[in-house]
Design a protein around this motif. Structure first.
Motif, mmCIF file in Angstrom:
data_model
loop_
_atom_site.group_PDB
_atom_site.id
_atom_site.type_symbol
_atom_site.label_atom_id
_atom_site.label_comp_id
_atom_site.label_asym_id
_atom_site.label_seq_id
_atom_site.Cartn_x
_atom_site.Cartn_y
_atom_site.Cartn_z
ATOM 1 N N ARG A 1 -4.718 -7.598 -1.007
ATOM 2 C CA ARG A 1 -5.254 -6.247 -1.107
ATOM 3 C C ARG A 1 -6.283 -6.035 -0.008
ATOM 4 O O ARG A 1 -7.092 -6.916 0.266
ATOM 5 N N PHE B 1 -0.257 -2.713 -8.136
ATOM 6 C CA PHE B 1 -1.595 -3.135 -7.713
ATOM 7 C C PHE B 1 -1.914 -4.533 -8.254
ATOM 8 O O PHE B 1 -2.437 -5.392 -7.543
ATOM 9 N N ASN C 1 0.817 -1.213 0.000
ATOM 10 C CA ASN C 1 0.000 0.000 0.000
ATOM 11 C C ASN C 1 0.851 1.262 0.000
ATOM 12 O O ASN C 1 0.507 2.265 -0.640
ATOM 13 N N SER D 1 0.292 -7.169 -6.458
ATOM 14 C CA SER D 1 0.106 -7.319 -5.018
ATOM 15 C C SER D 1 -0.616 -8.625 -4.696
ATOM 16 O O SER D 1 -1.716 -8.883 -5.200
ATOM 17 N N THR E 1 -5.633 -0.541 -0.237
ATOM 18 C CA THR E 1 -5.038 -0.803 -1.552
ATOM 19 C C THR E 1 -5.982 -0.355 -2.656
ATOM 20 O O THR E 1 -5.590 0.349 -3.598
#
Length: 404
Positions: free
Chosen positions: A148, A142, A123, A145, A152
């Motif tokens: 989340r 994003f 984040n 990742s 996020t």
């Protein structure tokens, strides 16, 4: 006893007791270190840290956090590099410090070196790229990742909003598995920013948990559109208001020329027991200046002094401007002298006041002080100086223009 002194910010008493202790364990050392850290005395904290016979993770993390919070990132980096077995929270702390000061290269280098990452790590980097306008990097992280959370997803909404891609932002918003107040507020603020008040209104009405933040965003949006009546309608319906709510509606009235109503609301705000903040003071002073309400401006000044905002740049500049527009040049200069850290607006406001009221010599004196202080003039500065020169016929000062 030592912990009690530290918690109550009685550091002098804490240090006397600490120095008199015949034996100190790591808890005692950490208590003293923590006291200095919490009070912002980083050098004293480092002194205690260096003298500690035994250090634990609390000692190391505390000093690192102190360096990061105070913006001393080079010293934070050196401390970080002096130890290899840092906890994840410390990696995130230093990376967050880099992101906060827009040192994204350093932050990314640290991110790539992390042995493990948690959702905070991801984040932090996604938010950093989003705030910097680097949509491609934010999107890439994003998508990469592995985990989340609502922060996020909201960071990605903000990233698209910042780049003017409202449709993409709304797509991400709609796909969120969970939404909170900040998620709705980020999307509503995006619509307001790009003047899509119809969409902002629909979303604000659809939020399952309306909050002060969303109300304030909508009020500010309507005021920016010039629809003060709708802003006031919302303001009157608010179940609870804060200082931002009052500042938004007062500024809305003032910016749209409804000065009397703005001042009435300022009085009502004070009667309601809501503390005046910097934004509200600036708005009130600007309104007093526009309608040349000197006596009311002086009353606001009195409130400013009570809150201690007078020496700050933001409110100080507003005070100087108010007194200048009301023709009280001596009072304006007195406030100007009291501003601790003057910015270009401070100097230009004072220059404008002297020039427009016929005090050309004093304007030039302030200009020379500005140059001595190392502040570089801008175009507005030169307009005021040129006006002062014309009034005083000081042609030899025109040579100054060749240097800027």
């Amino acid at each position: 006893m030592l912990t009690g002194y530290v918690k109550n910010r009685r550091l002098r008493d804490a240090r006397v007791l600490f120095d008199s202790m015949p034996e100190k364990d790591v808890v005692s050392w950490n208590a003293m270190l923590s006291g200095y850290v919490r009070s912002g005395h980083v050098d004293e904290a480092r002194e205690v840290f260096d003298k500690m016979p035994h250090k634990n993770s609390i000692s190391w993390n505390g000093l690192l956090a102190a360096y990061v919070r105070s913006g001393r990132l080079e010293e934070a980096r050196q401390l970080f590099e002096s130890k290899s077995d840092w906890e994840l929270i410390s990696w995130n702390c230093l990376m967050g410090g880099y992101v906060k000061r827009n040192m994204l290269g350093d932050a990314r280098l640290l991110f790539d070196q992390m042995p493990i990452r948690d959702v905070v790590s991801w984040n932090t980097m996604i938010s950093g790229y989003a705030q910097d306008g680097d949509l491609s990097q934010a999107t890439r992280l994003f998508e990469e990742s592995p985990v989340r959370d609502v922060f996020t997803w909201t960071a990605m909404v903000c990233a698209y909003v910042q780049n003017g891609k409202l449709d993409e932002a709304r797509t991400v918003f709609n796909e969120m598995p969970e939404r909170r107040e900040m998620s709705y507020n980020a999307m509503i603020a995006g619509y307001v920013q790009y003047k899509r008040m119809d969409m902002a209104r629909k979303l604000s009405e659809a939020t399952p948990f309306p909050n002060i933040g969303s109300w304030n965003i909508m009020i500010s949006g309507y005021c920016q559109e010039g629809d003060v009546s709708q802003a006031r309608y919302l303001f009157d319906r608010m179940p609870k208001r804060d200082s931002v709510s009052w500042a938004a509606i007062i500024a809305g009235y003032a910016q749209n020329g409804h000065y009397e109503e703005a001042m009435n609301l300022l009085v009502e705000m004070k009667r309601d027991g809501e503390g005046l903040n910097r934004s509200t003071f600036c708005c009130a002073l600007s309104t007093c200046a526009d309608i040349a309400a000197l006596e009311l401006g002086k009353q606001v000044h009195g409130q400013v002094v009570k809150t201690g905002y007078e020496n700050g740049c933001l409110v100080g500049n507003a005070l100087v401007g108010m007194y200048c527009k009301c023709g009280c040049i001596d009072e304006a200069y007195e406030v100007f002298q009291g501003i601790q850290h003057k910015d270009i607006v401070s100097w230009n406001t004072m220059l404008s006041g002297y020039a427009r009221h016929g005090f050309g010599r004093l304007a030039l004196t302030v200009f020379e002080s500005m140059i001595t202080a190392g502040v570089k003039p801008d175009e507005i500065t030169m307009v005021h100086i040129f006006y002062a020169l014309l009034m005083q016929n000081f042609c030899h000062y025109c040579l100054l223009f060749t240097f800027f």
